[in-house]
Design a protein around this motif. Structure first.
Motif: not given
Length: 174
Positions: A31-50, A59-64
């Motif tokens: 949901q946070a990424i949907a709101m701010e798709p260009d926020n790199a740290s949100y993708h990074y954090r989601l990657s860790i959770t995946y 995880a690799i997709e979001h880290a990339s």
């Protein structure tokens, strides 16, 4: 109450993680990424959770994606290397067999994993096991020593080191 902002959604995700509800955490991060798709740290954090959920490709997709958005951030790169090493280790497991026929492929893959993530005790452990299967005991010992540098209390590593030393001794005597 109005719609939550990105930071509030991330806070909710961390609350879910503290409650060991990783699926819910993923939902909050998304949901946070949907709101701010260009926020790199949100993708990074989601990657860790995946990664914690063993959903490695996600995880690799979001880290990339985090790296595409913020290529200067070193820990994003280290995280992606760690994930890629994990992916290679899983692939290598398919090549380790008792006959040793495909074990050299596993060894090649595990060497790649170690090159990507020199702190992967799992890669060193498997590399040691793979080398022992093809009777390369000195290489097996070296791999297990690297494992024990990272984790001196690793019980399987301690046992294998002793085992491989004995096998090397017998191998040299025959």
């Amino acid at each position: 109450m109005g719609q939550l902002n990105g930071k509030e959604l991330i806070k909710k995700a961390y609350e879910a993680i503290l409650n060991h509800d990783f699926e819910l955490a993923v939902e909050w991060f998304e949901q946070a990424i949907a709101m701010e798709p260009d926020n790199a740290s949100y993708h990074y954090r989601l990657s860790i959770t995946y990664a914690r959920n063993n959903k490695l490709s996600k995880a690799i997709e979001h880290a990339s994606q985090a790296i595409r958005l913020d290529p200067e951030e070193d820990h994003f790169h280290y995280h992606l290397q760690h994930l890629r090493a994990k992916e290679i280790i899983l692939k290598a497991e398919n090549y380790i067999d008792d006959s040793g026929a495909q074990t050299w492929m596993a060894i090649a893959l595990l060497k790649q994993a170690v090159a990507l993530d020199s702190l992967s005790s799992e890669a060193y452990l498997m590399l040691g096991i793979a080398y022992s299967q093809v009777k390369e005991y000195s290489q097996a010992i070296q791999s297990i020593r690297e494992l024990l540098k990272l984790d001196p209390q690793h019980e399987a590593g301690i046992e294998l080191l002793e085992q491989y030393r004995n096998k090397l001794k017998h191998y040299m005597q025959s």
